[in-house]
Design a protein around this motif. Structure first.
Motif, PDB file in Angstrom:
ATOM      1  N   ASP A 285       0.812  -1.224   0.000  1.00 30.36           N
ATOM      2  CA  ASP A 285       0.000   0.000   0.000  1.00 30.36           C
ATOM      3  C   ASP A 285       0.842   1.270   0.000  1.00 30.36           C
TER       4      ASP A 285
ATOM      5  N   GLY B  96      -4.450  -4.558  -3.529  1.00 26.03           N
ATOM      6  CA  GLY B  96      -5.430  -3.580  -3.979  1.00 26.03           C
ATOM      7  C   GLY B  96      -4.658  -2.340  -4.379  1.00 26.03           C
TER       8      GLY B  96
ATOM      9  N   ARG C 100      -5.748   0.940   8.297  1.00 29.02           N
ATOM     10  CA  ARG C 100      -4.312   0.691   8.219  1.00 29.02           C
ATOM     11  C   ARG C 100      -3.609   1.279   9.432  1.00 29.02           C
TER      12      ARG C 100
HETATM   13 MG    MG Z   1      -3.084  -1.820  -1.598  1.00 32.82          MG
END
Ligand code: MG
Ligand code: GTP
Ligand code: IMP
Length: 336
Positions: free
Chosen positions: A12, A41, A254
């Motif tokens: 990320d 993602g 997160r």
């Molecule tokens: Mg990601």
């Protein structure tokens, strides 16, 4: 000419944005997806639209760019078929026939296992159990799935011919250095290595063909799931700093922390980084948000960028100051 892009922290880092920026800006002929599978993602924001990609290479915005998925990447047919439909990329996507297939049963095993789901904090997308079956030599491959037939490709052959013809190839990793099965924070890692050399293997090219390795670091790294995070901030401190992020795949909040220079040096070494892309520099200083030139960054943000370059020992060639592709400072002409 091959460029590999990988994450330097726990995923990320903003790889999706940087890959899309590079692809649009440099007009890559081919982008190939390496990495684990649909546990990733990648977020891409462009001209007011936001895309969340799990398997499609992030170069999809560039018209005509060939989009390949390498044999090392696990494919969930439902996920990729939905992305192909929604992004309308059916005429330019190629999936290697040797990609491992994630079945419903893998997802059930991933979500039903307290070791994976609770202790490790897996994404529950079936990747771990599918890689176990691959090592057990009992996994079904993409070539055996009738629905994927129109998209079958020999990715190594295509890439190697493209390289020979002098075309531009971008290989994008997923996850990040800290999630590597070998070099990450074991056992709190993903089910495979995540570094640049593994990305070569994933798509079927050799190390001699690689010209640049770009490692992406986030100014305030994040981590989802369990595991050590030496520079972690408390949720309240993160909020004070204006950093609240949620996972693209899992929707989990997160964890965030301050930049870990030791970890970044190790990531740069193991990946043989030739460039750094530094994202979320607007978290350092909100007034730097959207800056498009180095001179437009605040002094505090510039000092941080310079310190990363100096302490990691690799040039910071790309600076991201917001999620949109236009919010990028590109220093490659000056620094390379
Ligand atoms: Mg990601
Ligand atoms: P994985 O493949 O899952 O590891 O993800 P990724 O590296 O592609 O990153 P992901 O898109 O999951 O997360 C990055 C988040 O930060 C996304 O929401 C992006 O839109 C956002 N983002 C990227 N660059 C910047 C930036 O410079 N500033 C800010 N504020 N957000 C950014
Ligand atoms: P798995 O890959 O789903 O088995 O998850 C193992 C660990 O890697 C967990 O901590 C996940 O949160 C993390 N992880 C896997 N993929 C990603 C990703 O794309 N971004 C961030 N974390 C990830």
């Amino acid at each position: 000419m091959v460029t590999i892009l990988v994450g330097g922290q726990w995923g990320d880092e903003g790889k999706g944005k940087i890959v899309s920026y590079l692809c649009l800006n440099d007009r890559y002929d081919v982008t190939a997806r390496a990495g684990v599978g649909p546990n990733a993602g990648h977020t891409v924001e462009y001209k007011g639209k936001k895309y969340g990609l799990r398997l499609t290479p992030s170069g999809f915005l560039t018209p005509g760019t060939r989009l390949l998925i390498g044999a090392g990447v696990l494919v969930d047919p439902q996920v990729i078929l939905k992305e192909i439909r929604e992004l309308d990329v059916g005429d330019r996507i190629g999936i290697d026939r040797r990609c491992g297939i994630i079945e419903e049963e893998h997802i059930r095993r991933d979500r039903g296992s307290s070791h994976l789901k609770e202790k490790i904090g897996s994404t529950g997308t079936g990747c771990g159990p599918a890689n176990m079956d691959r090592a057990n030599r009992s996994l079904r491959l993409a070539g055996d799935v009738p629905e994927l037939k129109p998209y079958m490709a020999d990715v190594p052959k295509e890439l190697n011919s493209a390289i020979e013809a002098g075309k531009k190839v971008l290989v994008e990793g997923s996850q990040g250095f800290g999630l590597s099965l070998y070099y990450g924070t074991y056992p709190y890692v993903t089910s495979k290595d995540t570094n640049a050399a593994q990305a070569c293997v994933d798509v079927g090219i050799g190390p001699r063909d690689v010209k640049e390795v770009i490692v992406v670091f986030k100014s305030y790294p994040s981590r989802v799931g369990e595991g050590p995070f030496p520079t972690e901030l408390s949720p309240a401190e993160a909020e004070k700093q204006g950093i609240v992020e949620y996972g693209t795949v899992t929707g989990r909040r997160r964890r965030t922390g301050t930049f870990d220079f030791d970890m970044a040096r190790e990531a740069a070494m193991i990946n043989s980084a030739s460039q750094i892309a530094l994202t979320c520099v607007d978290y350092i200083d909100k007034t730097s948000r959207g800056a498009k030139r180095y001179e437009d960054l605040t002094e505090r943000a510039r000092r941080f960028v310079d310190r990363v370059e100096k302490e990691v020992g690799v040039p910071v060639t790309l600076i991201s100051t917001g999620p949109d592709l236009s919010e990028t400072i590109d220093l490659r002409e000056e620094k390379l």
